[in-house]
Each structure stands twice: as structure tokens, then as C-alpha cells.
Design a protein around this motif. Structure first.
Motif, PDB file in Angstrom:
ATOM      1  N   TYR B 565       0.827  -1.199   0.000  1.00 20.60           N
ATOM      2  CA  TYR B 565       0.000   0.000   0.000  1.00 20.60           C
ATOM      3  C   TYR B 565       0.862   1.250   0.000  1.00 20.60           C
ATOM      4  O   TYR B 565       0.554   2.240  -0.653  1.00 20.60           O
ATOM      5  N   LEU B 568       1.884   1.940  -3.285  1.00 22.29           N
ATOM      6  CA  LEU B 568       0.798   2.588  -4.016  1.00 22.29           C
ATOM      7  C   LEU B 568       0.829   4.093  -3.811  1.00 22.29           C
ATOM      8  O   LEU B 568       0.623   4.874  -4.734  1.00 22.29           O
ATOM      9  N   TYR B 572       2.940   4.485  -7.302  1.00 24.90           N
ATOM     10  CA  TYR B 572       1.830   4.213  -8.234  1.00 24.90           C
ATOM     11  C   TYR B 572       0.589   5.001  -7.859  1.00 24.90           C
ATOM     12  O   TYR B 572      -0.521   4.544  -7.999  1.00 24.90           O
ATOM     13  N   ARG B 576      -3.870   4.518  -7.890  1.00 20.34           N
ATOM     14  CA  ARG B 576      -4.578   4.225  -6.648  1.00 20.34           C
ATOM     15  C   ARG B 576      -6.087   4.385  -6.741  1.00 20.34           C
ATOM     16  O   ARG B 576      -6.836   3.503  -6.301  1.00 20.34           O
TER      17      ARG B 576
END
Lengths: 171, 726
Positions: B565, B568, B572, B576
């Protein structure tokens, strides 16, 4: 019927009749577990319980529990009647039977049971006939004294043994 | 050598022992004396000694050294010896020991003895514990005795034959001729045992069954005589003539009438007669009625008779005797499938039995109640069942909860009612529900789109009260993660919306993470829920902080999730929102059983019409077929649904073309990861075979948690080279 057990409220075994082949160890294990289970039941509970894959039918008469293990297709209510019939037979034979009678005359309790049930099924449905058969068989042993309620019954002594040898002759 | 002490004397002595040790000492002393007496081959006292040994055996002490002595007693000519000897054989010997075979010859001789009581002993012993070898050797003798005119022996021979047949079924044929006139006997003992023998033969062989069907009229006649005849003191039990025989005949009729129209018709009248005329005040009468009911239900009886039978059971349910109630519930359970409507009439009585004090009765009533639930009575029944769930023993709670879920799923009158019912179960028996109920409930909630706000609000309130029941907490966390935005926006139509802030919600979820009551699985749920809220709430920093803290958690699962996470958030972040989007509606058609963990990987692409489901069976259980309705958004890439079952017995899955349209070809290849074969590696090749470029190719992967132990899915995006035409 697969087996019948009689035991006291303290869990002492008074009679065990097995109609299925099991080794001693297994019998002891089953007895121990089942006695525990039945003794743990509260007084108001019904007389039937499921235990392992068997149906157990039990009833308490005074200080003795009469416990039978029957199969799935057997009728539980009639098993209660069978138990009751056996108690009646004992009662007639010993005259107001109590636990002590069964303790001191356990072999007679077995003989009576074997005249009533065979292979787990009732062989005789008439109370009179069962008692008559036991009476006749007893005559072969020539126990002249009949049982009394609490006192210990006498056992054949050497005199009576001589009589037996005369009575039962070879074929 | 003084005479060994008498049996009664010994019993009396042993009973005076005050401790176990004292008793053991006495027993050992006596056993030693008995052993030396046996060694001396003393005929006079052998009987007495063996009797004593049998008593000690009943107390639990070893008595195997008396086995041979029993055989000697059996061989003796004295009746008292034989009696004790056979008793000893039945108690001490069993067919596993070779010793018992030595009895065979003695038994053979005794079966031909001149005294019927000796013959009786032999028959009894053989019929009680005869092994297959013994039965084979002695079947001929038994068959001979089955034809004797002496009813005392004939009845015993019949039961002995039953035992022989049980042990050696091939010998059944041998007894067939002897059965010819068994039922013409007047003697009840012989009649009873004959019926038992016929029952055994019919149960074992369909040929025998058809052969004996012709006896139905005779059996009906015998039964009729028993009912109609006046008082017979010899066989009377509380005003009923020979109930044992009646019950056995009814049972045999059941077997003969099953599946056969003619026989069933022939016994119709007598069954009706027994059912209506039998006295029901005592147990005996009820025993006969019980057997009658069982017979009526099993044969091809006319509907009037069947209704009569069910009504008898209904009356049983109202009986004061709990044994009768128990038996009624058991029988009703057997018939509820075939005679559903008739049993429904007694529903209220059955539901009352839920309040009975007896455990066995309660259980039966519960099973029967679930069987009776249908669309019409669901509301009323559920009220009773939920009340039962509240107050029942812990042993019942798991089964009751599962039953309620199943019933609710089948017959829920409305979605709101369904969710309310589930909430009630989770709050009252939350710790007892089975593991697979959590994914089931999540799926149900997801599909009730209009109830999302209501559901999440109720679950949130439940969490405020109690966080100890893990299934409840897991479902609640999942819902808060999914629908947290609805929760804080105060949009609830079904009930008064509560005012709750984002921070309060996060407080609750974080509370779950740190609480000692939460299991690792629950913690996983909460962490994921917190993460999901990052796209629904605005308090991003707080969420980032929580996630990064758990990046160094001791729990490997939590750590992995937190790290992913975190990634994320960092690398990224653009993905998300799409990744943490609302879950699509899942349509469950079949659910896989326990023992298979399902790895569901599906890519929700904004789509052209692709709606294919790729179903890959790797396991040995039923496969969930999950379809999604894909929202249409303008885009160019295709979307598929891939359902992969990763079982330990996963074999190689061949590569497949998932999508091939408009020039876009998407292929999936599967292989097991080399170091760890429990990991499946799926590679997606997307090829553009057109001449034009394809733009806005968006890859999304959504991973639901529908398995009991969460699995990790690592998405490695390797952007390979694009083939642009030729």
C-alpha cells in the motif's frame, strides 16, 4: 440390540452383556465413556440419546441404571418395554429385587437374561414361560433354597454336587 | 488343601475393602489361590473358581487364565458346570482368539443333548458369540433344531439362525425350507423369533423379500387376532396383547410393503385399525403406534392413512412424556420431505419444542424447524429461530446460525429484512458463525446496492458496541472500507442517519488494528479498509501514517500489505483511485467448498462488449462462476474476467487467448513459480495487430478477498514492446 449394561449410580458395573464381537479393551473403553455420559444426564431428560452411531436407551430403577445400545432401525419405545420386562423378571425371581441381589447373584441375573434375550432379540414374550424355564433349569442344579431379598443365598455344597452327577446323565 | 472359598463369601469379603489398594490385594490373593487350584486340575471346585473369576472380571481385573477352564467346564457332564462354563465363555472369550474354536465340538454335542436346557445353553452361546467358522460348522445342527416340534428349542434356534446369517450370509438359503410353516405356530415365543428371522432374511436378500411377500395375509391375520382377541394373561402388558410381537410384525410388514402396491393395499386396513384402536395412555401403546406410523410412511399407503399417521405424530408432540415427544420429532424429520404440507400443520407445536429443556429434543426441533421454513412463514419462523439462537447452548449456535443464513438466503422477503437478520445473527452469535459466512455476507451486501448506506451505518454502530466477535468485525471493516463515504455523508434512507466524522471512523478502524481481541485476519481486513478510505476520505495524511507504521509489523501478512500500500502511495499513486474503486456486483451461482483457496484475479477494464468468463479448474471441488457487469466507458482496451483456482493440485493450464477483437489480441499464459509452486504466475500479452496506434490502454486489476487465508497477489507490470503493425 448391540449390548446391555447395568451399573450403579457410582458407575460400578453390575452386569454387561455384549452381542457384538469386541475385544476387552474396546469393551472397557465403551463402558467407561457411556457410563460417564449417562450419569451426567439430568433426571428430567428423555431416556434416549445418540452416542457415536448408536441409539442409547436407558432407564433408572432405584439405584441401578439399565442401559441398552440399539441400532438405527430398532424401536426405542419398545426397548424401554424390554428393559422393563427384564426388571419384572428379576423382581419375580428374587422377590422384590434390589441391587444387592444382583451383586450377590450376578450369575443368576445372567441366566435370566439369557432366557429372555438371545443374540440381542427377545426369544420369549411370556413372562410366565421365561420364569418357568429358569425354574426347571434350577432344579437340575437342585438348589432347594429359594432366594430371599437381602441375605446371601446359599451355594450348592458337596452333597448337592453328588446329586447333580446322578441327575444329568450322559447322552 | 482347604476347599476354595465360596462365591458369595468372596463377594462379601471384597465388598468390605475400604480402598482400591485393599481390594486389589484381596483379588490378587484369591487369583493366586484359584490359579493353583486350576493347576491341580481339581474338578470339584472348578465351577466355583470360575464363578469367582467372573465376578473379579466384572470388577475390571484380568481373567484370561480362566479361559481354558471354561472350556473344561463346558465339556463336563454336570449341568451346573456347563451353565457356568458357557457363561464364562460368553464373558471371557471372543472370536478374535483361537481358543474359542475349541468350543465348537462341545457345542455340537450339546446341541444334540437329551436335556433341552443343555441344548438351550448351547444355542444361546452360539447365537450370542459364535464366530463365522463356528457358524459354518454348526449351521446344520441349528437348521435341524429349527424344524423341531419343541417350541422351547425352536424359538432359540430361530434367533441362533439369525446370528448365523449375520455372520455367514451365504448360508441363508439353507434355512429357507425350515421357514415354511414357522408362522403357523401358536407359541408366541416361536412366532416372535420367526418374525425376526424372516425380517433378517428379507432385509438381506431381495429374492427372499419377493418370496416372502406371500406371507403378508398371514401376518395381517396374526396381527388382527392379537388386537381383537380378549384378555390373555400370559401376554398382556397394560391391556395390550403381546406388544413385542405386534411391533415385530409391523416392522416386517413395513419391509414387505415397501415399494409394492399389492402388499401395501393388503395391509392398509389393519394399519388403520391398529392406528385408531391402540390405547395411548401408556408407553406400550405408544410404542406400537410409533411402529405403525413408521410403517405407514414407508409403504405405498393411501393419503388418508398418511394424514392419520402424521396426526398421530402431532398428538405425540403434545404428550407429557418427553420420550414420546422425542420420538415424534425424529419421525417428523424423516417425513418432512415427502409429506411437507401435513407436517406444516404442526409447525407451531414444533416451534414450541424449541423451548424444551431437553437437549436432544431441542436439537431435533431446531432441525425440523429449518426444514419447515418456506416463503410464507419466513418472518414468523425467523423470529422464533432468532430468539432460540439468543438463548440456546453454545453447541447449537454454529448450526443454528448457518441454518438461519441458509433460510434467509432462500426466502428473504426483502433485502432490508435480510440484512437485518444477518446483523442480528452476527451480533448475538457472531463468534460462532462459520468461516465461510464472512465472504457470503460480503457478497450479499455488495449486491444489495440500495442498502449500502443502511448496512454500513448499522455495522458501524455494532462495532461501537462490541469488537470481540471476529466475523462481525471482519464484515464491518470490509463495509466501512467500501462504503465509508456513504457513512460520513449521512445519507441513509432506511433509518435516521448518524453523524460521524472521518476521524471517528478511522479511530474505530485503527482501534481494531491495535486491539488484542482482533485476530490477524481481522487486522488484515482493517488495514485494507483504511487503505480503501484513502480514495473516499480526505484525511490522506493520517491514512499514510498508519500504513507506513505497519510496514514494519511483526505479522508478515500485515507487513506485506502495508508495504504494498505504501508503494501505491509513493510510486503508483496514479493507479490508486482506480485500484481502490468500488467493487462490482458479484453474482454467485455456486460456491466452492472448504479446503480450496480461491485466487480471483479479474481485470475490470472499461470495455467494449467483452464479458467472457474464463473458468479454470484446478481444484477438485465446485468452481465459483463469477460474472461481472462491466460499466461502459469510452476506451479502447478489452476486458476479461479471469477466474483462477489455485489449488495445491493445480496442474498446468494451457495458454489461452482471452480477447481477440478489433485488432487487439490479449493472451494469458500460466506457469508455476519456480521456487514456490504454490504461486501461480500469469503473464498477459497484449498485441496490436492493426495499423493504427492504440491509445489510452489502461490496465486495472481488482482483487477481492474471498478466501479464508488471504493470498498475496503481486502485480508486476512489465511493459513490453508494442508491436505496431507490420
Amino acid at each position: 440390540m448391540q449390548f446391555m449394561l447395568l451399573f450403579s449410580r457410582q458407575g460400578k458395573l453390575r452386569l454387561q452383556k455384549w452381542y457384538v464381537p469386541l475385544c476387552d479393551k474396546e469393551k472397557k473403553k465403551i463402558t467407561r465413556e457411556l457410563v460417564q455420559t449417562v450419569l451426567a444426564r439430568k433426571p428430567k431428560m428423555c431416556s434416549f440419546l445418540e452416542w457415536r452411531d448408536l441409539k442409547i436407551v436407558y432407564k433408572r430403577y432405584a439405584s441401578l441404571y439399565f442401559c441398552c445400545a440399539i441400532e438405527d432401525q430398532d424401536n426405542e419405545l419398545i426397548t424401554l418395554e424390554i428393559i422393563h420386562r427384564y426388571v419384572e423378571l428379576l423382581d419375580k425371581y428374587f422377590g422384590s429385587v434390589c441391587e444387592l441381589d444382583i451383586i450377590f447373584n450376578f450369575e443368576k441375573a445372567y441366566f435370566i437374561l439369557d432366557e429372555f434375550l438371545l443374540g440381542g432379540e427377545a426369544q420369549e414374550t411370556s413372562k410366565k414361560n421365561v420364569l418357568k424355564a429358569i425354574e426347571q433349569a434350577d432344579l437340575l442344579i437342585d438348589t432347594a433354597t429359594t432366594q430371599s431379598t437381602l441375605t446371601v443365598a446359599s451355594e450348592p455344597d458337596s452333597n448337592t454336587l453328588a446329586t447333580i452327577q446322578n441327575t444329568v446323565s450322559t447322552a | 488343601m482347604p476347599a476354595p472359598i465360596r462365591l458369595r463369601e468372596l463377594i462379601r469379603t471384597i465388598r468390605t475393602a475400604r480402598t482400591q489398594a485393599e481390594e486389589r490385594e484381596m483379588i490378587q490373593k484369591e487369583c493366586a489361590a484359584i490359579r493353583s487350584s486350576f493347576r491341580e486340575e481339581d474338578n470339584t471346585y472348578r465351577c466355583r473358581n470360575v464363578a469367582k473369576l467372573l465376578y473379579m472380571h466384572m470388577l475390571g481385573y484380568p481373567a484370561h487364565f480362566g479361559q481354558l477352564e471354561c472350556l473344561k467346564l463346558i465339556a463336563s457332564q454336570k449341568f451346573t458346570d456347563k451353565r457356568i462354563g458357557y457363561l464364562g465363555a460368553m464373558l471371557l472369550l471372543d472370536e478374535r482368539q483361537d481358543v474359542h474354536l475349541l468350543m465348537t465340538n462341545c457345542i455340537k454335542n450339546d446341541l444334540n443333548h437329551s436335556t433341552q436346557y443343555v441344548q438351550g445353553l448351547a444355542l444361546c452361546t452360539l447365537g450370542c458369540m459364535g464366530s463365522s467358522e463356528m457358524c459354518r460348522d454348526l449351521a446344520g445342527e441349528v437348521e435341524k433344531l429349527l424344524k423341531t416340534s419343541n417350541s422351547y428349542l425352536r424359538k432359540k434356534a430361530a434367533l441362533c439362525a439369525v446370528h448365523v446369517i449375520r455372520k455367514v450370509p451365504e448360508l441363508m438359503e439353507m434355512f429357507l425350507p425350515a421357514t415354511k410353516n414357522l408362522l403357523s405356530e401358536k407359541n408366541h415365543g416361536v412366532l416372535h423369533t420367526s418374525v425376526v428371522l424372516l425380517t433378517e432374511m428379507c432385509e438381506r436378500s431381495p429374492d427372499m423379500l419377493s418370496h416372502f411377500r406371500k406371507l403378508v395375509p398371514q401376518l395381517v391375520r396374526i396381527l388382527k387376532n392379537l388386537i381383537m382377541s380378549g384378555y390373555s394373561p400370559e401376554h398382556d402388558v397394560s391391556g395390550i396383547s403381546d406388544p413385542f410381537l405386534q411391533v415385530r410384525i409391523l416392522r416386517l410388514l413395513r419391509i414387505l410393503g415397501k415399494g409394492d402396491d399389492d402388499s401395501s393395499e393388503a395391509m392398509n386396513d389393519i394399519l388403520a385399525q391398529v392406528a385408531t384402536n391402540t390405547e395411548t395412555s401408556k408407553n406400550v401403546g405408544n410404542a406400537i403406534l410409533y411402529e405403525t406410523v413408521l410403517t405407514i410412511m414407508d409403504i405405498k399407503s393411501e393419503s388418508g392413512l398418511r394424514v392419520l399417521a402424521i396426526n398421530i405424530l402431532g398428538r405425540f408432540l403434545l404428550n407429557n412424556d418427553k420420550n414420546i415427544r422425542y420420538v415424534a420429532l425424529t419421525s417428523l424429520l424423516k417425513t418432512v420431505q415427502t409429506d411437507h404440507n401435513a407436517v406444516q400443520r404442526h409447525r407451531s407445536t414444533i416451534v414450541d419444542c424449541l423451548k424444551d429443556l431437553d437437549v436432544s429434543i431441542k436439537r431435533r426441533a431446531m432441525e425440523l424447524s429449518f426444514a419447515l421454513v418456506n416463503g410464507n412463514n419466513i418472518r414468523g419462523m425467523m423470529k422464533e429461530l432468532l430468539y432460540f439462537l439468543d438463548s440456546c447452548d453454545p453447541d447449537f449456535k454454529a448450526d443454528c446460525a448457518s441454518g438461519i443464513f441458509l433460510a434467509a438466503e432462500k426466502y428473504a422477503p426483502s433485502k432490508r429484512w435480510h440484512i437485518d437478520t444477518i446483523m442480528r445473527v452476527l451480533t448475538t452469535a457472531g463468534s460462532y458463525v462459520r468461516d465461510d459466512s464472512v465472504p457470503n455476507l460480503i457478497q450479499l451486501i455488495t449486491n444489495s446496492v440500495e442498502m449500502h448506506a443502511y448496512t454500513v451505518q448499522r455495522l458501524y454502530k455494532a462495532l461501537l458496541d462490541d469488537i470481540s466477535q471476529q466475523p462481525l468485525v471482519q464484515v464491518a471493516s470490509w463495509c466501512i472500507g467500501e462504503y465509508g463515504d456513504l457513512l460520513v455523508s449521512g445519507q441513509c434512507e432506511e433509518e435516521e442517519p448518524i453523524q460521524v466524522s472521518e476521524d471517528e471512523v478511522l479511530d474505530v478502524l485503527e482501534g481494531l488494528l491495535v486491539s488484542n481481541l482482533s485476530t490477524p485476519v481481522t487486522r488484515g481486513y482493517s488495514l485494507t479498509a483504511i487503505m480503501k478510505l484513502s480514495t473516499r476520505f480526505s484525511s490522506l495524511n493520517r491514512i499514510k501514517k498508519v500504513v507506513s507504521i505497519y510496514g514494519s509489523s511483526i505479522d508478515v501478512e500485515l507487513q506485506q500489505r502495508a508495504v504494498e500500500y505504501n508503494a501505491l502511495f509513493k510510486k503508483y499513486d496514479h493507479m490508486r483511485p482506480a485500484l481502490l474503486e468500488r467493487m462490482p456486483i458479484m453474482e454467485k451461482t455456486i460456491f466452492s467448498g472448504d479446503g480450496i483457496f480461491t485466487v480471483c484475479l479479474w481485470s475490470v477494464f472499461p470495455v467494449l462488449q467483452a464479458n467472457d468468463l474464463l473458468d479454470l479448474l484446478g481444484g477438485n471441488d465446485v468452481v465459483p462462476i463469477i460474472q461481472t457487469t462491466v460499466p461502459t466507458k469510452p476506451a479502447s482496451a478489452g476486458g476479461e474476467l479471469l477466474d483462477l483456482l489455485g489449488d495445491l493440485s493445480l496442474t498446468v493450464i494451457p495458454p489461452m487467448t482471452a480477447y481477440n477483437k478489433n485488432g487487439l489480441i490479449i493472451e494469458f499464459t500460466f506457469e508455476r513459480s519456480n521456487p514456490n509452486p504454490n504461486i501461480a504466475v500469469i503473464t498477459i500479452h497484449a498485441t496490436n495487430s492493426t495499423e493504427a496506434d492504440m491509445t489510452e490502454f489502461v490496465f486495472q486489476a481488482a482483487v477481492p478477498k474471498v478466501c479464508s487465508f488471504p493470498s498475496c497477489i503481486l502485480i508486476n507490470l512489465l511493459f513490453m514492446s508494442w508491436c505496431i503493425g507490420t
